[in-house]
Design a protein around this motif. Structure first.
Motif, PDB file in Angstrom:
ATOM      1  N   ASN A  80     -16.612  10.383  -5.205  1.00 20.41           N
ATOM      2  CA  ASN A  80     -17.222   9.577  -4.149  1.00 20.41           C
ATOM      3  C   ASN A  80     -16.126   8.785  -3.452  1.00 20.41           C
ATOM      4  OD1 ASN A  80     -19.914  10.275  -4.396  1.00 20.41           O
ATOM      5  ND2 ASN A  80     -20.283   8.761  -5.999  1.00 20.41           N
ATOM      6  N   VAL A  81     -15.955   9.050  -2.164  1.00 23.92           N
ATOM      7  CA  VAL A  81     -14.956   8.353  -1.368  1.00 23.92           C
ATOM      8  C   VAL A  81     -15.696   7.408  -0.437  1.00 23.92           C
ATOM      9  CG1 VAL A  81     -13.092   8.604   0.304  1.00 23.92           C
ATOM     10  CG2 VAL A  81     -13.420  10.341  -1.469  1.00 23.92           C
ATOM     11  N   ARG A  82     -15.351   6.129  -0.501  1.00 21.65           N
ATOM     12  CA  ARG A  82     -16.041   5.145   0.330  1.00 21.65           C
ATOM     13  C   ARG A  82     -15.419   5.129   1.720  1.00 21.65           C
ATOM     14  NH1 ARG A  82     -16.688  -0.950  -1.537  1.00 21.65           N
ATOM     15  NH2 ARG A  82     -15.669  -1.708   0.312  1.00 21.65           N
ATOM     16  N   LEU A  83     -16.268   5.206   2.729  1.00 21.22           N
ATOM     17  CA  LEU A  83     -15.835   5.134   4.124  1.00 21.22           C
ATOM     18  C   LEU A  83     -16.364   3.834   4.710  1.00 21.22           C
ATOM     19  CD1 LEU A  83     -16.801   8.743   5.248  1.00 21.22           C
ATOM     20  CD2 LEU A  83     -14.596   7.969   4.409  1.00 21.22           C
ATOM     21  N   ASN A  84     -15.604   3.247   5.626  1.00 22.07           N
ATOM     22  CA  ASN A  84     -16.102   2.039   6.270  1.00 22.07           C
ATOM     23  C   ASN A  84     -15.864   2.115   7.772  1.00 22.07           C
ATOM     24  OD1 ASN A  84     -13.365   1.614   6.343  1.00 22.07           O
ATOM     25  ND2 ASN A  84     -13.369   0.002   4.816  1.00 22.07           N
ATOM     26  N   GLN A 104       0.851  -1.185   0.000  1.00 23.78           N
ATOM     27  CA  GLN A 104       0.000   0.000   0.000  1.00 23.78           C
ATOM     28  C   GLN A 104       0.892   1.241   0.000  1.00 23.78           C
ATOM     29  OE1 GLN A 104      -3.317   0.266  -0.114  1.00 23.78           O
ATOM     30  NE2 GLN A 104      -3.631  -1.927  -0.183  1.00 23.78           N
ATOM     31  N   PRO A 105       0.428   2.302  -0.642  1.00 16.33           N
ATOM     32  CA  PRO A 105       1.188   3.544  -0.620  1.00 16.33           C
ATOM     33  C   PRO A 105       1.248   4.117   0.797  1.00 16.33           C
ATOM     34  CG  PRO A 105      -0.618   3.657  -2.202  1.00 16.33           C
ATOM     35  CD  PRO A 105      -0.756   2.390  -1.459  1.00 16.33           C
ATOM     36  N   ASP A 106       2.178   5.041   0.996  1.00 17.44           N
ATOM     37  CA  ASP A 106       2.303   5.689   2.295  1.00 17.44           C
ATOM     38  C   ASP A 106       1.045   6.489   2.590  1.00 17.44           C
ATOM     39  OD1 ASP A 106       4.838   4.667   2.599  1.00 17.44           O
ATOM     40  OD2 ASP A 106       5.800   6.428   1.688  1.00 17.44           O
ATOM     41  N   LEU A 107       0.605   6.415   3.837  1.00 14.16           N
ATOM     42  CA  LEU A 107      -0.594   7.138   4.254  1.00 14.16           C
ATOM     43  C   LEU A 107      -0.219   8.577   4.582  1.00 14.16           C
ATOM     44  CD1 LEU A 107      -2.266   4.494   6.591  1.00 14.16           C
ATOM     45  CD2 LEU A 107      -2.742   4.953   4.200  1.00 14.16           C
ATOM     46  N   VAL A 108      -1.044   9.511   4.127  1.00 15.67           N
ATOM     47  CA  VAL A 108      -0.837  10.932   4.388  1.00 15.67           C
ATOM     48  C   VAL A 108      -2.087  11.475   5.066  1.00 15.67           C
ATOM     49  CG1 VAL A 108       0.752  11.268   2.457  1.00 15.67           C
ATOM     50  CG2 VAL A 108      -1.676  11.553   2.081  1.00 15.67           C
ATOM     51  N   ASP A 109      -1.958  12.617   5.719  1.00 11.74           N
ATOM     52  CA  ASP A 109      -3.111  13.251   6.348  1.00 11.74           C
ATOM     53  C   ASP A 109      -4.089  13.714   5.279  1.00 11.74           C
ATOM     54  OD1 ASP A 109      -2.176  12.854   8.906  1.00 11.74           O
ATOM     55  OD2 ASP A 109      -1.075  14.748   8.944  1.00 11.74           O
ATOM     56  N   VAL A 110      -5.356  13.385   5.480  1.00 15.29           N
ATOM     57  CA  VAL A 110      -6.402  13.707   4.513  1.00 15.29           C
ATOM     58  C   VAL A 110      -7.535  14.429   5.242  1.00 15.29           C
ATOM     59  CG1 VAL A 110      -8.084  12.732   2.913  1.00 15.29           C
ATOM     60  CG2 VAL A 110      -5.858  11.669   3.136  1.00 15.29           C
ATOM     61  N   THR A 111      -8.022  15.498   4.643  1.00 15.65           N
ATOM     62  CA  THR A 111      -9.204  16.193   5.155  1.00 15.65           C
ATOM     63  C   THR A 111     -10.182  16.327   4.002  1.00 15.65           C
ATOM     64  OG1 THR A 111      -7.864  17.416   6.733  1.00 15.65           O
ATOM     65  CG2 THR A 111     -10.067  18.259   6.279  1.00 15.65           C
ATOM     66  N   LYS A 125      -6.226   9.502   7.786  1.00 19.65           N
ATOM     67  CA  LYS A 125      -5.070   9.156   6.961  1.00 19.65           C
ATOM     68  C   LYS A 125      -5.552   8.308   5.790  1.00 19.65           C
ATOM     69  CE  LYS A 125      -1.687   9.426  10.581  1.00 19.65           C
ATOM     70  NZ  LYS A 125      -0.432   9.981  10.232  1.00 19.65           N
ATOM     71  N   GLY A 126      -4.973   8.572   4.646  1.00 20.09           N
ATOM     72  CA  GLY A 126      -5.348   7.839   3.447  1.00 20.09           C
ATOM     73  C   GLY A 126      -4.344   8.083   2.333  1.00 20.09           C
ATOM     74  N   TYR A 127      -4.749   7.753   1.137  1.00 22.86           N
ATOM     75  CA  TYR A 127      -3.885   7.944  -0.026  1.00 22.86           C
ATOM     76  C   TYR A 127      -4.747   8.155  -1.263  1.00 22.86           C
ATOM     77  CZ  TYR A 127      -4.868   2.999  -0.871  1.00 22.86           C
ATOM     78  OH  TYR A 127      -5.498   1.799  -1.075  1.00 22.86           O
ATOM     79  N   THR A 132      -9.535   8.645  -4.076  1.00 24.08           N
ATOM     80  CA  THR A 132      -9.006   8.790  -2.726  1.00 24.08           C
ATOM     81  C   THR A 132      -9.535   7.653  -1.864  1.00 24.08           C
ATOM     82  OG1 THR A 132      -8.982  11.181  -2.984  1.00 24.08           O
ATOM     83  CG2 THR A 132      -8.842  10.339  -0.745  1.00 24.08           C
ATOM     84  N   TYR A 133      -8.653   7.069  -1.070  1.00 21.78           N
ATOM     85  CA  TYR A 133      -9.001   5.985  -0.161  1.00 21.78           C
ATOM     86  C   TYR A 133      -8.670   6.435   1.259  1.00 21.78           C
ATOM     87  CZ  TYR A 133      -8.984   3.240  -4.443  1.00 21.78           C
ATOM     88  OH  TYR A 133      -9.232   2.772  -5.701  1.00 21.78           O
ATOM     89  N   VAL A 134      -9.595   6.238   2.187  1.00 19.16           N
ATOM     90  CA  VAL A 134      -9.387   6.594   3.583  1.00 19.16           C
ATOM     91  C   VAL A 134      -9.211   5.303   4.369  1.00 19.16           C
ATOM     92  CG1 VAL A 134     -10.362   7.743   5.590  1.00 19.16           C
ATOM     93  CG2 VAL A 134     -10.752   8.679   3.322  1.00 19.16           C
ATOM     94  N   LYS A 135      -8.060   5.144   5.017  1.00 18.10           N
ATOM     95  CA  LYS A 135      -7.776   3.937   5.784  1.00 18.10           C
ATOM     96  C   LYS A 135      -7.974   4.119   7.286  1.00 18.10           C
ATOM     97  CE  LYS A 135      -6.705   1.030   2.639  1.00 18.10           C
ATOM     98  NZ  LYS A 135      -7.430  -0.201   2.493  1.00 18.10           N
ATOM     99  N   GLU A 136      -7.765   5.329   7.774  1.00 14.11           N
ATOM    100  CA  GLU A 136      -7.955   5.610   9.202  1.00 14.11           C
ATOM    101  C   GLU A 136      -8.713   6.912   9.347  1.00 14.11           C
ATOM    102  OE1 GLU A 136      -4.219   5.741  11.248  1.00 14.11           O
ATOM    103  OE2 GLU A 136      -3.494   3.941  10.255  1.00 14.11           O
ATOM    104  N   ILE A 137      -9.774   6.881  10.122  1.00 13.73           N
ATOM    105  CA  ILE A 137     -10.559   8.110  10.373  1.00 13.73           C
ATOM    106  C   ILE A 137     -10.281   8.523  11.810  1.00 13.73           C
ATOM    107  CG2 ILE A 137     -12.855   9.094  10.547  1.00 13.73           C
ATOM    108  CD1 ILE A 137     -13.755   7.046   8.434  1.00 13.73           C
ATOM    109  N   SER A 138      -9.762   9.734  11.971  1.00 10.78           N
ATOM    110  CA  SER A 138      -9.485  10.219  13.316  1.00 10.78           C
ATOM    111  C   SER A 138     -10.624  11.071  13.865  1.00 10.78           C
ATOM    112  CB  SER A 138      -8.175  11.002  13.348  1.00 10.78           C
ATOM    113  OG  SER A 138      -8.229  12.086  12.451  1.00 10.78           O
ATOM    114  N   ALA A 139     -11.354  11.800  12.977  1.00 11.67           N
ATOM    115  CA  ALA A 139     -12.454  12.660  13.458  1.00 11.67           C
ATOM    116  C   ALA A 139     -13.487  12.869  12.363  1.00 11.67           C
ATOM    117  CB  ALA A 139     -11.916  13.997  13.907  1.00 11.67           C
TER     118      ALA A 139
END
Length: 159
Positions: free
Chosen positions: A107-111, A70-77, A136-138, A149-156
């Motif tokens: 459309n970004v899928r969240l889980n 997987q690519p490196d995760l970066v901060d995403v808003t 965090k995502g890529y 865009t893919y979101v792997k971790e949702i912080s808020a």
């Protein structure tokens, strides 16, 4: 040479040729059985060479095949409207998907797994609301040259 001489030597040839033929047939049958036994052994040896088993203690799970890195995760808003889509699969099993539609039409899928196991936040609470998602995502370029865009971790998540 005369036929009478051949007939006289024929009984002694009979005693020599018939046992020789019988011995050669038995030898061929025996060798054929050994070859059949060797073929599975050779296949098993090749299989062992190709797929070596790792020495693991009992109770440990087998390793899964490695996925593509997987690519490196970066901060995403991301900001947009959260929507919910339900589908049915085999055996009438229901699947629920959450999508964040951004202002640029993506459309970004969240889980729920992106929130973490101990999270008390439910995505159902934010359906049909404008939200801001931080995490965090890529971003990856697809075959059709669009960026996804893919979101792997949702912080808020904020309304």
């Amino acid at each position: 040479m005369d036929f009478t001489e051949i007939n006289k030597s024929y009984p002694s040839m009979k005693k020599f040729i018939i046992p020789a033929l019988i011995l050669s047939l038995l030898a061929n049958i025996g060798l054929a059985d050994e070859k059949k036994k060797d073929v599975p052994a050779e296949k098993a040896a090749k299989a062992k060479v190709e797929k070596p088993k790792a020495d693991k203690p009992k109770g440990e799970k087998a390793e899964k095949k490695e996925k593509a890195p997987q690519p490196d995760l970066v901060d995403v808003t991301l900001t947009g409207k959260l929507s919910k889509k339900e589908t049915t699969g085999k055996g009438d099993k229901k699947y629920t998907f959450f999508y964040l539609e951004t202002s640029d039409g993506q459309n970004v899928r969240l889980n729920q797994t992106a929130l973490g196991k101990k999270s008390t936040i439910k995505l159902d609470d934010f359906v049909d609301a404008n939200v801001t998602v931080r995490g965090k995502g890529y971003t990856r370029e697809l075959k059709n040259k669009k960026k996804q865009t893919y979101v792997k971790e949702i912080s808020a998540i904020e309304k």
